[in-house]
Design a protein around this motif. Structure first.
Motif, short mmCIF file in Angstrom:
data_model
loop_
_atom_site.label_atom_id
_atom_site.label_comp_id
_atom_site.label_asym_id
_atom_site.label_seq_id
_atom_site.Cartn_x
_atom_site.Cartn_y
_atom_site.Cartn_z
N ALA A 1 4.13 6.06 2.25
CA ALA A 1 4.61 6.89 0.86
C ALA A 1 4.73 6.39 -0.15
O ALA A 1 4.50 7.26 -1.16
CB ALA A 1 5.77 7.69 1.61
N GLY A 2 4.95 5.38 -0.70
CA GLY A 2 5.07 4.74 -1.81
C GLY A 2 3.67 4.05 -2.23
O GLY A 2 3.65 3.83 -3.61
N GLY A 3 2.62 4.19 -1.62
CA GLY A 3 1.30 3.71 -2.30
C GLY A 3 0.69 4.88 -3.04
O GLY A 3 1.32 5.76 -3.29
N SER A 4 -0.65 4.48 -3.70
CA SER A 4 -1.17 5.38 -4.73
C SER A 4 -1.46 6.83 -4.00
O SER A 4 -0.98 7.84 -4.45
CB SER A 4 -2.37 4.68 -5.04
N ILE A 5 -2.15 6.63 -2.90
CA ILE A 5 -2.49 7.90 -2.09
C ILE A 5 -1.19 8.57 -1.36
O ILE A 5 -1.17 9.85 -1.73
CB ILE A 5 -3.57 7.64 -0.96
N GLY A 6 -0.46 7.89 -0.81
CA GLY A 6 0.79 8.47 -0.31
C GLY A 6 1.66 9.01 -1.08
O GLY A 6 2.41 10.11 -0.88
N SER A 7 1.89 8.38 -2.38
CA SER A 7 2.92 9.04 -3.35
C SER A 7 2.24 10.39 -3.97
O SER A 7 3.17 11.51 -3.92
CB SER A 7 2.95 8.11 -4.65
#
Length: 625
Positions: free
Chosen positions: A289-295
């Motif tokens: 969730a904290g990555g580029s896509i996840g966020s």
């Protein structure tokens, strides 16, 4: 009180402004009478003028509405807006005269003559005072970037008017090389010299300089930009004056180059009713969730009105950052936000998280995605990308989750690197799991390169351009499919809505983009030129350094020509060869053994034998497509 008034709807603000102007009519009349109290008894004057106090405001109201006196935005109140005030004052004087003579009121003619000018003074005074309060409030607002406008001419004044209504930047001072303007005040803001600007930058009173000199030549503009950048501040150039007046150039030219401007095609509209129906009122879990896509998935999913969103990430910092950003948005939309630290490789942890959150949908965006890093750390790459996916998918199946969507990559198609191979194996493992799943529907989304995500070429090229070059390419002929972060996130959401089980979804991203062309476009969008044989005096050099280990010249989206349509014309469903349960079990057992033995050579041999189309990429500079 002022903060409350600022947040009121515009129709309410207009009503307040109209009420103020209407109240000023009897106030002006009272002041005009007060000026004559020494010529006649006050009680007599007030009694004689009493009908004016009631009739004049009533008659003035439709006149003010016709003039549009309450439609002048307070923050934009300037000298040319005073003409409406003057016309309103004249109307008040005429109405006072008409009522006085029509009713035969016994009041001095001087009252009629004074009421109009007094109204004008009160009207302009209150508007100016209100505008100054708003300007001061916004200028003192926390979080706004303090900026200096370089150029106190007409373009600079126009820019100042726009920035005074902006919530991101706070104008501090004008800067101009014309010594006759220095120390003067233009549109209420002081003009300073370049030396004074340097001092303001060093003291952090100015963080950004906006060049408002549209008539200056391009070479001079570049030179000035470089000189000002040495002060240690950001420098942005304004477009032509005509574009500024039309409002077409301000927003795009006061920001760094964005990913959308480099896409090379129109963005795909992926906003459909199916997405809203699929996620409204559901409980969604997002890994990575904290990555580029996840966020971005988190931001998009909250707007669809789910009941609960559970954020999972192994990075404490990344999870904290995205949760702090999303809390106000979730509260606004009435969505419960849950954060859970943990690794997708931890089966017990993932099972517990899904059970406690009663998950309906899993969006799996956790992955090691940087090709060179995974190429050097193949053991961890396979452990996370393959077994992390499988572990979470099995936990989802056991928990009775309705849908599980895997974020994959075009590098999984005939891979030449460990990262691509790990994602292809994850796809195969999910498809195999689907054959034994009665409740959970598994699906995959295959991305191209996501512009602006961490590790993409955009931030790399931007930093190289900022440093004066050179831009480094791995090959002159290298091409990639590109999509924006918003497209990527919405494609995942649509895949969840369209999933029937074992699907591989791909977005039609048009033609692949040549990376050299992309680099050239970025240089030109920043107002610089590429240095090459045809332009030896250019600003930025582009150099070719050779393909990295595992890197392909071009990417593919499909294994073979086997596309099926979906309800969305730009999304395809791929039908590809699947492995049997026995084949998949054998491969997983071999990989587990190689990981346990910490044997990367054996691991590569297993991948080469098991992943369809896997081959080692050439790394020389003479490769051809």
């Amino acid at each position: 009180m002022l903060d409350y008034l600022v947040t009121l709807p515009r129709p309410v603000k207009r009503q307040i402004l109209l009420l103020i102007d209407v109240v000023l009519v009897p106030a002006s009349l009272l002041i005009a009478l007060a000026l004559l109290f020494d010529t006649a008894p006050a009680s007599d004057l007030l009694w004689s003028a009493l009908p004016l106090f009631f009739i004049a405001p009533i008659l003035a109201t439709p006149v003010f509405l016709k003039i549009g006196l309450n439609r002048i935005k307070l923050m934009a109140f300037e000298v040319h807006d005073m003409r409406r005030g003057a016309f309103a004052a004249l109307s008040v004087a005429i109405l006072t005269a008409i009522i006085t003579y029509a009713l035969g009121l016994n009041i001095p003619r001087a009252v009629v003559m004074l009421t109009g000018p007094v109204f004008l003074l009160l009207h302009l005074g209150i508007r100016t005072l209100g505008r100054n309060f708003l300007v001061r409030r916004f200028n003192d607002g926390a979080g706004r970037i303090p900026v200096a406008i370089y150029g106190a001419g007409s373009a600079g004044v126009q820019l100042l008017a726009a920035l005074r209504q902006d919530f991101q930047m706070r104008p501090v001072t004008f800067v101009d090389d014309n010594v006759t303007l220095q120390s003067m005040t233009v549109s209420g803001m002081e003009v300073c010299s370049r030396s004074r600007l340097e001092a303001l930058v060093k003291s952090k009173e100015v963080e950004r300089v906006l060049l408002a000199m549209p008539s200056v030549s391009e070479p001079k503009m570049r030179r000035l930009t470089q000189e000002l950048a040495e002060f240690g501040c950001e420098v942005h150039a304004l477009p032509s004056y005509s574009e500024l007046v039309e409002g077409t150039g301000l927003a795009s030219n006061l920001r760094p180059v964005t990913a959308d401007r480099l896409l090379g095609r129109d963005k795909v509209d992926l906003e459909t009713p199916e997405v809203a129906r699929a996620y409204a009122g559901r409980r969604v879990l997002i890994t990575g969730a904290g990555g580029s896509i996840g966020s971005e998935l988190c931001r998009q999913i909250i707007l669809r009105g789910p009941q609960r969103v559970t954020l999972v990430d192994h990075s404490e910092y990344a999870l904290y950052t995205i949760s702090q950003e999303l809390m106000p948005l979730a509260a606004l939309h009435g969505v419960e936000l849950v954060t859970r630290l943990g690794s997708v490789c931890d089966k017990e942890r993932m099972s517990n998280v899904m059970a406690e959150s009663e998950t309906d949908i899993v969006l799996f965006a956790a992955a090691y995605k940087h090709v060179p890093l995974v190429e050097e750390n193949e053991i961890e790459g396979l452990r996370n990308n393959l077994f992390g996916t499988l572990t979470t998918a099995e936990a989802a199946q056991k928990a009775g989750v309705e849908r599980f969507i895997l974020v994959s990559t075009d590098k999984a198609v005939r891979p030449t690197n460990i990262m691509g191979a790990s994602k292809r194996l994850a796809e195969l493992a999910i498809q195999d799991l689907q054959t034994r799943s009665e409740v959970t529907k598994f699906a995959m989304v295959r991305f191209g390169n996501v512009l602006g995500s961490s590790g993409s070429v955009i931030p790399l090229f931007q930093s190289q351009i900022s440093a004066g070059g050179p831009i480094t390419l791995t090959h002159d002929k290298i091409t990639r499919y590109f999509m924006t972060i918003s497209e990527a996130a919405r494609l995942v959401l649509l895949a969840g809505a369209y999933a029937t089980g074992g699907d591989v979804f791909v977005l039609d991203m048009g033609a692949p983009v040549n990376i050299r062309d992309l680099a050239r476009r970025m240089v030109e969008l920043t107002g610089l030129t590429v240095r090459d044989e045809s332009n030896p005096q250019g600003d930025i050099d582009i150099q070719t350094v050779g393909l990295r280990p595992g890197e392909k010249l071009y990417e593919e989206l499909l294994i073979g020509n086997n596309m099926l349509p979906t309800p969305h014309e730009k999304i395809m469903r791929a039908e590809e060869r699947k492995l049997s349960q026995i084949e998949m079990a054998r491969i997983l057992k071999q990989i587990r053994t190689a990981i346990a033995a910490n044997d990367p050579l054996k691991l590569r041999a297993i991948i080469e034998a098991s992943v369809d189309g896997f081959h080692v990429a050439e790394t020389g500079l003479d490769d051809v497509v």
